[in-house]
Design an enzyme around this catalytic site. Structure first.
Site: not given
Length: 835
Positions: A205, A321, A371, A568, A621
């Site tokens: 990713h 991520h 994140s 995701e 997602y």
């Protein structure tokens, strides 16, 4: 409150029930062979360690001996000895690196192979994939991208095996997967064992790699269409990594462990996460540092060959991520997981415990809302305040100024310093876990290597939830909050997360929506409460915009299972999916252990379930139903409606019996149900390279700005040279390099034999290749090579570099106007001293 999807009692779709019934009819059981199965290498007498108790028959034999002797004390002593031997079977027996994992290798050896291949596509003039910004065109390379292949197989049934690929890309992809499978078929009969059922194509990713290679129209739009050069680079590199792994297959051992990783991830959509039931959230609350909002566990699978005891690779799963490199970055890298893999592979070079071609794969996990920008989201405006908790906006009510901050956000390098730091924070605990497992292994046990894969149409799938409610999925659609982006990369215009809809945005977007494809009333009701912006699952011209047919896949080796997700998956969604699989897998594992060993229990009787992705087909997602109601970015990007997660779990559990030891073949694919391959119908408006030319009175490779050859440099300095360049799209130099640092190695006995040796190349983080077009009309360009010596650690400096004489080298390829001939050339800077 929506039901918690941990209960495996889902009612399968009728078609899936039929497949399961077919499986029950076709399976063949040979309990005698299974109970006596002994696994060893091709030369069993030289490698087979002492046998361990493997069946109830052994226990009965001991009992008969005791009856003959009729001594109660002996019975107690022998029983105690049996208990000790049984425990020896389950415990790990590594003593030193370089020795076999266990002195009890029955049913612990597997066919293992690892490989690595270069997949670096065009690093200039192509949009970088991830942030969907057409203006984010590549200008160079900081770190080459790779495919890392891991093959695990059954020694006794070699056809039972699987390949887990970790690509330094934004995701897996349908077209890429088709290309890989086609290429493997063309390699001949030896590779016929690999196919749809046992190949997982996952991406790290990274948002810092070239785009344009995906199968569907929507993700091709920011890249001006399909880029065949980049697509082919990924396919060819992935196949190369598989070939290397296949050619290195030999008996070996697997060991698995888990460790905590702190300071590397946070939840970027905490408002959505808090919508999940409090009781469920509290199950994962451990402390202030581990509040449950993201998973802190890193799971590592260690590969060790039996022939000499050397470790050949590691495969890890950890959620974060690949957005450390920011939206304004234009150089290609593998982002934080590419850094972690490079650091790990570099750390074991020359280590006596590791093989020469050691491969480290850092795979994604349930990172949908996770994140790497661990300092939180802040407004990059005059206020300097934190962004709004609910919709991630700033004082003007817009999202553009709201950005997540990485650990080194004050360094203005487009996120490179933060990227390296987040990569390091994953590498270091992984390396400590690896070192621990050398002497304290936790082996994967059991003679079972199984895999299944199915294509499933999500456009109108009906099923029953655990509480008895009927549910259905919808054709793919994206909501208004999708266009708002995230705090890792905010979108444009007036879109916001959570409260974006046609009433809170400019009327023009309603016009655009209806111009492209207005959702019907049925679609609106099915996707509710998502306000549909792009009805992508119902647009098929000029070809499909987004997938409706998805991949569902699970791998199994021993007590270890890998759920392969096409989307995701958010933190809580991943937990529910893994928990549901774990409960059903536990039953299969107990049955297999009872069937083969005659008992259950022991450390290896508990299933270990990980989730990897995004893989195979990128489906955006997957959130929980509660998170979907909030309609932040992740919920708006959950394609198939509020029951998307439940549907994935339902299909997964329907096919889970194929992981049983009794399964003799994977499910058959119906060609009519397979997704389209758009590689030969995709549009492309990417300009080709017309020609390259040097400036007047110059030649390709000439030095325009040289290094300081007189005063030299000190460690920590940044060293640059600029050359007359050519477009790197002329030659991707796969398995090669555009830039290099060379050191002069002097032969004191015979100085004439002194030579320049490469000590840094495109693989290394400290070396940066930058390309700049000077004139499109004349075809001129320049290349700058930068060596950031401050990025070199003490260990690397002492082992690989040190004081001496160095130079920078440029490898280029020019294209002529007439005939389009590609011609190689080189450029070399002046020599300089570095102390």
């Amino acid at each position: 409150m929506a039901p918690q999807v941990g209960d495996p009692q889902f009612e399968p779709l009728a078609a899936d029930q039929e497949k399961a019934q077919t499986f029950e009819k076709d399976r063949k059981i040979d309990t005698t062979k299974a109970s006596l199965r002994v696994r060893f290498a091709e030369n069993p007498e030289s490698q087979r360690p002492p046998r361990c108790p493997t069946s109830r028959a052994a226990s009965l034999f001991v009992g008969n001996v005791l009856i003959v002797f009729s001594v109660i004390i002996a019975l107690v002593l022998v029983a105690a000895q049996f208990d000790r031997l049984s425990w020896d079977y389950w415990r790990s027996d590594i003593s030193n690196p370089g020795t076999n994992v266990s002195t009890c290798a029955t049913d612990t050896q597997y066919l293992l192979g690892v490989g690595k291949g270069d997949i670096t596509g065009p690093v200039v003039e192509i949009n970088l994939m991830g942030y969907a910004d057409p203006k984010q065109l590549g200008t160079g390379l900081r770190q080459r991208l790779y495919s890392r292949a891991f093959i695990i197989g059954d020694i006794e049934r070699p056809q039972d095996r699987f390949i887990y690929l970790v690509l330094d890309t934004q995701s897996g992809d349908t077209a890429v997967r088709y290309g890989i499978i086609k290429a493997l078929k063309e390699l001949g009969h030896e590779y016929a064992v690999y196919g749809h059922h046992n190949i997982a194509v996952t991406g790290t990713h990274s948002h810092a790699g070239p785009g344009g290679w995906l199968n569907y129209l929507l993700p091709q739009l920011p890249s001006k269409g399909f880029d065949r050069q980049g697509y082919q680079a990924i396919v060819d590199g992935a196949v190369l990594s598989i070939r290397k792994a296949h050619e290195s297959l030999q008996p070996g051992f697997l060991s698995v462990g888990t460790t905590k990783v702190f300071g590397a991830n946070i939840n970027r959509s905490l408002f959505s996460y808090l919508a999940n039931p409090e009781a469920e959230r509290m199950k994962y609350f451990k402390s202030e540092d581990e509040d449950g909002s993201v998973e802190k566990d890193l799971t590592l699978l260690k590969f060790q060959r039996a022939s000499d005891g050397k470790n050949v690779g590691v495969l890890t799963w950890f959620p974060v991520h690949g957005t450390s490199m920011l939206g304004n970055n234009t150089v290609v890298t593998g982002d934080n997981k590419g850094v972690a893999a490079w650091l790990f592979e570099k750390s074991v070079r020359g280590d006596s415990s590791a093989a020469e071609d050691f491969v480290a794969g850092f795979s994604q996990a349930n990172m949908g809302d996770v994140s790497p920008n661990v300092l939180g989201a802040w407004c990059e405006d005059e206020s300097g305040s934190q962004c709004s908790f609910k919709n991630s906006t700033c004082s003007n009510g817009k999202s553009q100024a709201c950005h997540g901050r990485g650990p080194e956000f004050r360094v203005h390098d487009d996120g490179a310093s933060s990227c390296f730091e987040i990569g390091r924070r994953q590498f270091e605990p992984a390396k400590r876990l690896y070192d621990h497992l050398l002497n304290n292994p936790s082996p994967v046990r059991g003679p079972w290597v199984k895999a299944f894969h199915t294509f499933h149409d999500m456009s109108n799938f009906t099923f029953i939830l655990p509480d008895g409610r009927p549910a259905r999925t919808c054709p793919a659609a994206l909501g208004y909050s999708f266009a708002a982006g995230t705090t890792d990369g905010p979108g444009g215009f007036d879109f916001t997360q959570h409260n974006g809809n046609e009433n809170t945005t400019m009327p023009i977007w309603k016009v655009v929506r209806y111009f492209i494809k207005a959702p019907g009333e049925e679609q609106k009701a099915c996707q509710h409460p998502k306000p549909v912006l792009l009805d992508v699952g119902e647009i098929f011209r000029p070809y499909d915009w987004s997938p409706n047919i998805v991949d569902v896949q699970v791998f199994r080796v021993g007590q270890f299972a890998i759920v392969v997700s096409p989307g995701e998956v958010t933190t809580m969604a991943g937990r529910r999916w893994k928990e549901a699989v774990g409960k059903s897998f536990k039953k299969i594992l107990d049955q297999d252990m009872e069937r083969i060993y005659g008992y259950t229990g022991g450390p290896s009787s508990e299933p270990i379930v990980v989730l990897g992705g995004p893989a195979n087909t990128y489906t955006h997602y997957i959130t929980t139903e509660e998170e979907y109601q909030i309609q932040r970015y992740e919920g708006a990007s959950t394609l198939y409606g509020p029951h998307t997660l439940n549907a994935y779990i339902n299909v997964t559990l329907s096919f889970l019996p194929y992981l049983s030891s009794e399964s003799t073949s994977p499910p058959v694919h119906d060609e009519k149900s397979m997704p389209p391959d758009n590689t030969n119908r995709s549009l492309s408006f990417i300009p080709a390279v017309i020609r390259d030319a040097p400036p007047l009175f110059k030649s390709f490779g000439d030095v325009l700005v040289d290094v300081d050859s007189t005063q030299g440099y000190h460690r920590g300095d940044t060293i640059r040279a600029v050359f007359v360049g050519a477009n790197p799209r002329n030659n991707l130099r796969l398995e090669g390099t555009y830039a290099a640092v060379e050191k002069l190695f002097v032969d004191q006995a015979n100085p004439q034999k002194s030579e320049w040796r490469t000590v840094r190349n495109d693989e290394d983080w400290s070396l940066i290749y930058s390309w700049k077009r000077k004139s499109s009309v004349l075809g001129t360009s320049e290349v700058e090579i930068t060596w950031e010596t401050g990025e070199e650690t003490d260990e690397w400096w002492d082992k690989e570099l040190g004081p001496g004489v160095y130079r920078l080298k440029y490898y280029g390829d020019s294209k002529s106007l007439f005939g389009g001939k590609i011609q190689e050339f080189e450029g070399v800077s002046g020599a300089f001293t570095l102390v």
